[in-house]
Every structure is written in C-alpha cells, then in structure tokens.
Design a protein around this motif. Structure first.
Motif, mmCIF file in Angstrom:
data_model
loop_
_atom_site.group_PDB
_atom_site.id
_atom_site.type_symbol
_atom_site.label_atom_id
_atom_site.label_comp_id
_atom_site.label_asym_id
_atom_site.label_seq_id
_atom_site.Cartn_x
_atom_site.Cartn_y
_atom_site.Cartn_z
ATOM 1 N N GLY A 1 0.828 -1.195 0.000
ATOM 2 C CA GLY A 1 0.000 0.000 0.000
ATOM 3 C C GLY A 1 0.860 1.241 0.000
ATOM 4 O O GLY A 1 1.956 1.250 0.551
ATOM 5 N N SER A 2 0.369 2.279 -0.643
ATOM 6 C CA SER A 2 1.050 3.569 -0.706
ATOM 7 C C SER A 2 0.118 4.541 -1.404
ATOM 8 O O SER A 2 -0.978 4.179 -1.807
ATOM 9 C CB SER A 2 2.375 3.453 -1.476
ATOM 10 N N ASP A 3 0.600 5.753 -1.583
ATOM 11 C CA ASP A 3 -0.174 6.714 -2.374
ATOM 12 C C ASP A 3 0.371 6.719 -3.794
ATOM 13 O O ASP A 3 1.067 5.781 -4.210
ATOM 14 C CB ASP A 3 -0.166 8.090 -1.710
ATOM 15 N N CYS A 4 0.087 7.779 -4.552
ATOM 16 C CA CYS A 4 0.455 7.785 -5.971
ATOM 17 C C CYS A 4 1.960 7.775 -6.200
ATOM 18 O O CYS A 4 2.449 7.139 -7.139
ATOM 19 C CB CYS A 4 -0.196 8.944 -6.713
ATOM 20 N N ASP A 5 2.741 8.439 -5.327
ATOM 21 C CA ASP A 5 4.186 8.412 -5.540
ATOM 22 C C ASP A 5 4.751 7.033 -5.255
ATOM 23 O O ASP A 5 5.642 6.557 -5.950
ATOM 24 C CB ASP A 5 4.908 9.499 -4.731
ATOM 25 N N GLY A 6 4.213 6.346 -4.252
ATOM 26 C CA GLY A 6 4.654 4.982 -3.969
ATOM 27 C C GLY A 6 4.309 4.036 -5.105
ATOM 28 O O GLY A 6 5.114 3.171 -5.489
ATOM 29 N N ALA A 7 3.097 4.176 -5.660
ATOM 30 C CA ALA A 7 2.711 3.334 -6.800
ATOM 31 C C ALA A 7 3.655 3.573 -7.976
ATOM 32 O O ALA A 7 4.074 2.627 -8.652
ATOM 33 C CB ALA A 7 1.264 3.628 -7.198
ATOM 34 N N THR A 8 4.003 4.816 -8.206
ATOM 35 C CA THR A 8 4.923 5.150 -9.298
ATOM 36 C C THR A 8 6.290 4.523 -9.059
ATOM 37 O O THR A 8 6.889 3.951 -9.979
ATOM 38 C CB THR A 8 5.039 6.675 -9.454
ATOM 39 N N VAL B 1 5.558 11.150 -14.425
ATOM 40 C CA VAL B 1 4.708 12.238 -14.902
ATOM 41 C C VAL B 1 4.001 12.860 -13.701
ATOM 42 O O VAL B 1 3.375 12.149 -12.917
ATOM 43 C CB VAL B 1 3.661 11.738 -15.916
ATOM 44 N N THR B 2 4.124 14.172 -13.552
ATOM 45 C CA THR B 2 3.343 14.893 -12.549
ATOM 46 C C THR B 2 2.263 15.675 -13.292
ATOM 47 O O THR B 2 2.460 16.078 -14.444
ATOM 48 C CB THR B 2 4.215 15.860 -11.724
ATOM 49 N N VAL C 1 0.899 12.077 -9.417
ATOM 50 C CA VAL C 1 2.069 11.561 -10.125
ATOM 51 C C VAL C 1 1.794 10.124 -10.543
ATOM 52 O O VAL C 1 1.077 9.395 -9.846
ATOM 53 C CB VAL C 1 3.347 11.669 -9.242
ATOM 54 N N TYR C 2 2.328 9.730 -11.694
ATOM 55 C CA TYR C 2 2.170 8.356 -12.168
ATOM 56 C C TYR C 2 3.331 8.002 -13.088
ATOM 57 O O TYR C 2 4.161 8.843 -13.419
ATOM 58 C CB TYR C 2 0.825 8.160 -12.878
ATOM 59 N N ALA C 3 3.369 6.745 -13.483
ATOM 60 C CA ALA C 3 4.458 6.228 -14.318
ATOM 61 C C ALA C 3 4.036 6.141 -15.778
ATOM 62 O O ALA C 3 2.857 5.933 -16.085
ATOM 63 C CB ALA C 3 4.859 4.836 -13.835
#
Length: 194
Positions: free
Chosen positions: A105-112, A129-130, A145-147
């Motif tokens: 589990g994490s937020d969007c930066d962790g998922a990225t 990408v931000t 943010v995402y990848a």
C-alpha cells in the motif's frame, strides 16, 4: 545505524517541493530496480506473457500490481517517499507478507516507485509524470504523479490509482503535465504552465 525502512519527507506543494519529491522518487527507483527480490518478482511476472511480448509483460505487471496494492494516503501536510529497496519490496509491492495481509500500500508516488522499479528491473525505460487536475488555473502546482513505460515505440501510462475505474493505458484529464526522467530532471511539459 539507519532503520531499514528508510523514508524521506517533503513538505509543501510548491514546484520546488514537486521537484524534490520527483528527485527522491527517481533515486528510489534506480536503487530498487537493482534489488534482486524486485528483479526476480518482475521477471516472474514477465515470464507469464508470451515470448518477447513486451506489452504482455507490462500487462502482467499491471494485473499483479492492482491485485496486490491498495491506495493508502500519506500523513496530512507531508509527502513520504519510500527510499529503500526493502521498503519498496515489502510495503509497496507486498513482498515478505507486505503490510500484514500480503498486500502492499502507498499513495500515488509509492505506486509510481513500485511500477517503475519493476519495469526498470527488466529493462523497460520509464519516466515519471506529474500533473494538475483538469480545470485548474494556470500555474506550476501539481496534484498527482504516475508512471509511463516505453514499449514498442510508445509511452504507456501505468496509473494504478485509477483502478478499478481505469485500466492500463488510461490517463486522467489534466490542466498540465510535466515529464521527468529517472535522474529527476524535467524533460518536457504540456498544458497551462505559468
């Protein structure tokens, strides 16, 4: 001695804070993609696809990630970045029992960080990408943010935060986007930047 769960905290939402966050994320990805557990996990997932089916390999990574990861917010007013390969493996990817139930589990930066670490570990170029949500006034602030992963000549969006309403390749509407390499340097931007 540093604790094994090494995290960094960024305070604020100015563009300088975004730049600092992306720099920490990029460094974490570079370290984590070299970790043997993350490399083995990525290779095991990629091996489920047909031979040299790179899009299929990315799809297998996506399916496993959204099955085993859950969105968990950071503390209020702080951006926490998982900064050690062990933290990425256990807390984002769910390895070694994950957060206690085999999930990460994490937020969007962790998922990225998680997605890019897996993809970079098996040789897929990645970028960060931000973005600012659609409808915002011109500026430099960012809210997500995402990848993106480069396969077969195309940058493919990998944003687990959109799941289950979105899938591999889907991209949320945005007022502006900035593209960053894994050295933490902005390489492009589109939209209503000021």
């Amino acid at each position: 001695m540093k604790p094994w769960y090494d995290s960094r905290v960024v305070i604020g939402n100015s563009f300088d804070a975004v730049r600092a966050t992306v720099g920490l994320m990029a460094a974490s990805i570079r370290r984590s993609s070299k970790d043997v557990r993350i490399r083995q996990h990525a290779a095991r997932l990629a091996a489920r696809a047909r031979p040299k089916d790179y899009l299929g390999q990315l799809a297998e990574i996506w399916k496993d990630f959204v099955k085993n990861w859950r969105y968990v917010r950071d503390p209020l007013r702080y951006e926490m970045i998982e900064n050690s390969p062990r933290a990425v493996y256990q807390y984002i990817l769910g390895g070694n029992g994950g957060l206690g139930d085999g999930r990460g589990g994490s937020d969007c930066d962790g998922a990225t960080i998680g997605v890019c670490s897996l993809c970079d570990a098996i040789g897929f170029p990645c970028r960060i990408v931000t973005m600012a949500v659609s409808g915002l006034q011109p500026g430099r602030s960012m809210s997500h943010v995402y990848a993106q992963v480069f396969i077969n000549g195309v940058w493919i969006t990998v944003d687990p935060v959109l799941y289950p309403n979105g899938t591999l390749g889907d991209e949320a509407p945005a007022s502006r986007r900035a593209y960053w390499n894994l050295s933490g340097r902005m390489i492009g931007k589109v939209g209503n930047f000021r």
